[in-house]
Design an enzyme around this catalytic site. Structure first.
Site, short mmCIF file in Angstrom:
data_model
loop_
_atom_site.label_atom_id
_atom_site.label_comp_id
_atom_site.label_asym_id
_atom_site.label_seq_id
_atom_site.Cartn_x
_atom_site.Cartn_y
_atom_site.Cartn_z
CB SER A 153 5.94 -2.56 -5.06
OG SER A 153 5.87 -2.00 -3.81
CE1 TYR A 166 1.85 0.27 -7.08
CE2 TYR A 166 2.21 -0.46 -4.96
CZ TYR A 166 2.75 -0.02 -6.03
OH TYR A 166 4.20 0.46 -6.13
C1 BGC Z 1 4.39 2.72 -3.36
C2 BGC Z 1 4.40 3.86 -2.28
C3 BGC Z 1 4.85 3.29 -0.73
C4 BGC Z 1 6.12 2.35 -0.91
C5 BGC Z 1 6.06 1.86 0.57
C6 BGC Z 1 5.64 1.89 -3.09
O1 BGC Z 1 5.11 0.74 -3.91
O2 BGC Z 1 4.17 3.24 -4.57
O3 BGC Z 1 3.41 4.75 -2.26
O4 BGC Z 1 4.97 4.34 -0.01
O5 BGC Z 1 5.76 1.30 -1.61
O6 BGC Z 1 4.86 1.29 1.02
#
Ligand code: BGC
Length: 265
Positions: A153, A166
């Site tokens: 991410s 996360y």
């Molecule tokens: C998350 C999303 C978020 C996006 C941008 C992703 O890793 O799962 O919830 O909107 O990042 O911030």
């Protein structure tokens, strides 16, 4: 006609969490490139069946493309080991591991429960760690190279307040990938992260239904749109192919410019 350009013909890929969203798009895209795909799901067998139908359709007349669905919780060590071994048993080989399954929990840091922390870490880090281990053991047993692609991410770099576990899991995934790129290179195994920004998928349902938040987010994305699962799948297909043979230990961002967008007002 497509056969000539198929980059992944004869390859087998396991894609975790491919009953919906980004994982589903990855499974379909890899099949379009000629790979057979193991479609993993935890709790949406109907989504996995939908992916399977599209995987088979993507193969078209090319009978080399096949697939099957496999239940398993990627937060469980025993399950990820079984996912790898059943993939190998079914197809007789496994060339590409895509660690896509991931979860997030929204809470103020001071309210995060142990159960939510464990759930996020188990799926986003521990499960991936041991899925890679099982995959590497397979590659070693058959003296065969392999490709590992982790769906990370932008939040492996970028803070995401109220999503502390996360962010911790994604930051750790970045370092895991760097470390393993060095350790696995002698085995002919490459490992990379794909880091999506805001993609239109079920993980974002709440946000997508909140026009104010959605609009604020769009203002932060230089390309001024949410990403689509297919945008991410295209990068995965590249990394899975021989075109990326010299790419390892890195993160490729698919975020419309979100990560580096800071402007003084
Ligand atoms: C998350 C999303 C978020 C996006 C941008 C992703 O890793 O799962 O919830 O909107 O990042 O911030």
């Amino acid at each position: 006609m497509r056969t000539k350009t198929m980059k992944l013909e004869g390859k087998v890929a396991l894609v975790t969490g491919s009953s919906q969203g980004i994982g589903q798009a990855i499974a379909i895209r890899l099949a379009q490139e000629g790979a057979s795909v193991v479609i993993n799901y935890r709790s949406h067998p109907e989504g996995a069946e939908a992916t399977l139908a599209q995987v088979k359709a993507a193969g078209g007349k090319c009978h080399m493309v096949d697939g099957f669905t496999l239940q398993g919780d990627t937060g469980s060590l025993a399950d990820v080991q079984r996912l790898v071994s059943e993939s190998v048993d079914h197809f007789g080989q496994l060339d590409i591991l895509v660690n896509n399954a991931g979860i997030e929990k929204n809470a103020d840091f001071w309210n995060v429960t142990e159960a939510d922390y464990d759930a996020v870490m188990n799926v986003n880090l521990k499960g991936i760690f041991f899925a890679i281990q099982a995959f590497v053991q397979h590659c070693m047993a058959v003296s065969h190279p392999g490709k590992v692609i982790n769906i990370s991410s932008v939040h492996e770099e970028l803070p995401f307040p109220h999503f502390a576990a996360y962010c911790a899991s994604k930051g750790a995934l970045k370092m895991l990938t760097r470390n393993l790129s060095v350790e696995l290179a002698p085995l002919g195994i490459t490992i990379n992260n794909v880091a999506p920004g805001a993609i239109e998928t079920p993980i974002n349902t709440k946000l997508l239904n909140d026009p104010t938040k959605l609009n604020a987010l769009l203002q932060n994305i230089p390309l001024k749109r949410l990403g689509q699962p297919a945008d991410v799948a295209a990068m995965v297909a590249f990394l899975a192919s021989a075109d990326a043979d010299y790419v390892t230990g890195t993160t490729l961002f698919v975020d419309g410019g979100l990560l580096w967008n800071y402007q003084e007002q």
